[in-house]
Design an enzyme around this catalytic site. Structure first.
Site, PDB file in Angstrom:
ATOM      1  N   HIS A  48      60.220 139.163  73.721  1.00 51.92           N
ATOM      2  CA  HIS A  48      60.403 138.925  72.291  1.00 51.92           C
ATOM      3  C   HIS A  48      60.790 140.274  71.696  1.00 51.92           C
ATOM      4  CE1 HIS A  48      57.308 135.689  73.158  1.00 51.92           C
ATOM      5  NE2 HIS A  48      58.364 135.027  72.734  1.00 51.92           N
ATOM      6  N   ASP A  51      57.866 142.368  71.455  1.00 49.99           N
ATOM      7  CA  ASP A  51      57.303 142.849  72.731  1.00 49.99           C
ATOM      8  C   ASP A  51      57.968 144.191  73.065  1.00 49.99           C
ATOM      9  OD1 ASP A  51      55.701 140.557  73.311  1.00 49.99           O
ATOM     10  OD2 ASP A  51      57.473 139.515  74.093  1.00 49.99           O
ATOM     11  N   GLU A 209      63.332 124.330  79.106  1.00 47.50           N
ATOM     12  CA  GLU A 209      61.928 124.477  79.507  1.00 47.50           C
ATOM     13  C   GLU A 209      61.419 123.123  79.966  1.00 47.50           C
ATOM     14  OE1 GLU A 209      59.283 127.112  77.653  1.00 47.50           O
ATOM     15  OE2 GLU A 209      57.555 125.794  77.852  1.00 47.50           O
ATOM     16  N   ASP A 249      52.322 124.459  79.102  1.00 49.55           N
ATOM     17  CA  ASP A 249      52.847 125.583  79.903  1.00 49.55           C
ATOM     18  C   ASP A 249      52.105 125.713  81.238  1.00 49.55           C
ATOM     19  OD1 ASP A 249      53.457 127.714  77.007  1.00 49.55           O
ATOM     20  OD2 ASP A 249      54.743 126.242  78.010  1.00 49.55           O
TER      21      ASP A 249
HETATM   22  C1  XLS Z   1      56.952 128.024  73.263  1.00 52.66           C
HETATM   23  C2  XLS Z   1      58.109 128.630  73.920  1.00 52.66           C
HETATM   24  C3  XLS Z   1      57.998 130.128  73.978  1.00 52.66           C
HETATM   25  C4  XLS Z   1      59.311 130.763  74.162  1.00 52.66           C
HETATM   26  C5  XLS Z   1      59.250 132.251  74.111  1.00 52.66           C
HETATM   27  O1  XLS Z   1      56.702 126.833  73.413  1.00 52.66           O
HETATM   28  O2  XLS Z   1      58.281 128.097  75.229  1.00 52.66           O
HETATM   29  O3  XLS Z   1      57.145 130.476  75.043  1.00 52.66           O
HETATM   30  O4  XLS Z   1      59.831 130.388  75.395  1.00 52.66           O
HETATM   31  O5  XLS Z   1      58.782 132.630  72.899  1.00 52.66           O
HETATM   32 MG    MG Z   2      59.447 128.788  76.715  1.00 49.24          MG
END
Ligand code: XLS
Ligand code: MG
Length: 344
Positions: A48, A51, A209, A249
């Site tokens: 980020h 970061d 994702e 996640d």
């Molecule tokens: C949140 C997102 C986050 C982004 C990075 O759900 O996946 O992790 O990938 O900020």
């Molecule tokens: Mg993500």
């Protein structure tokens, strides 16, 4: 040995706090994380903007570039690249109603300031990739903003980034909800449409994702395939998710092994990585995980991915062809399950 290069972000190693409870693990410094990531075999780090440059609001554009160069030196020390930089448009008070499509024009300009700084930071760290996870872009109250206006604001914002740096690539990471209620750009299909509507579609793509696809009720491998068919899969965030609930996640493959197998399969079959793309992880340890196991979920994800690579390498394409010719998909499905269960 995997044919892929892997990347990870420092937020993947965290202290375990969640909406309902405090941290359960000690904080780990950025340098310690980066050193450990290098030892684990990662090739690149996801960032980020804050970061790379903590407390970014405090600094001038020149100071931000300088601090980004210092962060790059840390990567150089451990032989790592920066994969991308992502503006964190969900923590600052200016982003309370989103960024690019906030109903407050000053806050929209703040979001653009962060986006332009992310581009500056990306350049100083040697990457041309900026990821936009559109955390709060949408509505909490449906009638608070027009979805037509909001979508156009997203396109306009991306166009301004493309004009700010004629070589930067913009990669949208779609998610159907959380923390936002109604997302404006929730799936890879939305990303491809947004890309096509920008002033330079060749520089606007997607980051799929796994958990976000599952939250949208879709199959991650098909979302990956859709973006690859358009030549616009710029990176991935592999993880897993147990059904349609809060974003978990989870470690890659731990809930949906066949879905994970097909994500690896579609990446391998279509030359993912041939143009420098990384297999990115976006996984979080369970809150119950102890300090000494703070990286175990990353090790697990890498091990499961590489085990599935071997399953893909062993996949019997001749048998698949025969099953398709005779439309015996039952036999094909049983073969896949046996392959995954280690029976064949
Ligand atoms: C949140 C997102 C986050 C982004 C990075 O759900 O996946 O992790 O990938 O900020
Ligand atoms: Mg993500």
């Amino acid at each position: 040995m995997s044919r892929f290069k892997f990347s990870v972000g420092p937020w993947n190693v965290h202290e375990g706090s969640d909406s309902y409870g405090p941290a359960t693990r000690k904080e780990i410094s950025m340098e310690e994380k980066i050193q450990k990531f290098a030892e684990m075999g990662f090739s690149a780090i996801q960032f980020h903007d804050d970061d790379a440059v903590p407390e970014i609001n405090r600094y001038s554009e020149t100071e931000i570039r300088q601090k980004a160069r210092e962060r790059k030196q840390l990567l150089d020390k451990y032989g790592l690249a920066a994969e991308f930089v992502a503006p964190r448009l969900w923590m600052d008070p200016h982003t309370v109603d989103g960024g690019f499509m906030s109903t407050n024009p000053d806050d929209r300009e703040y979001a653009m300031w962060r986006a332009f700084r992310s581009i500056d930071i990306a350049r100083e760290m040697g990457t041309d990739l900026v990821v936009l996870w559109l955390a709060r872009e949408g509505t909490l109250c449906a009638e608070s903003k027009s979805p037509v206006w909001a979508t156009k604001m997203l396109i306009e914002s991306i166009n301004r980034m493309l004009e700010y740096d004629p070589g930067i690539r913009i990669c949208i990471e779609p998610k159907p909800n959380e923390p936002i209620d109604r997302s404006i750009c929730g799936t890879m299909g939305h990303v491809m449409a947004i890309s096509a509507a920008t002033i330079d579609p060749s520089r606007v793509g997607g980051n799929l994702e796994s958990a976000h696809a599952i939250l949208a009720g879709l199959d991650p491998a098909h979302e990956i395939g859709f973006a690859m068919a358009m030549g616009k899969l710029m990176t991935v965030h592999l993880n897993d998710q147990n059904g349609i609930k809060f974003d978990q996640d989870k470690s890659f493959g731990v809930e949906n092994l066949r879905m994970a197998f097909n994500q690896v399969k579609v990446l391998k079959e279509n030359g993912y990585g041939d143009h420098g793309e990384y297999v990115g992880l976006d996984v979080k340890a369970m809150r119950t995980t102890r300090d000494e196991d703070s990286y175990q979920h990353l090790k697990n994800s890498l091990e499961i991915f590489q085990a599935l690579e071997e399953k893909v390498d062993r996949f019997d394409y001749e048998f698949q062809k025969k099953c398709v010719e005779t439309r015996n998909f039952e036999a094909l499905e049983l073969y896949v399950m046996k392959l995954l269960m280690g029976i064949v």
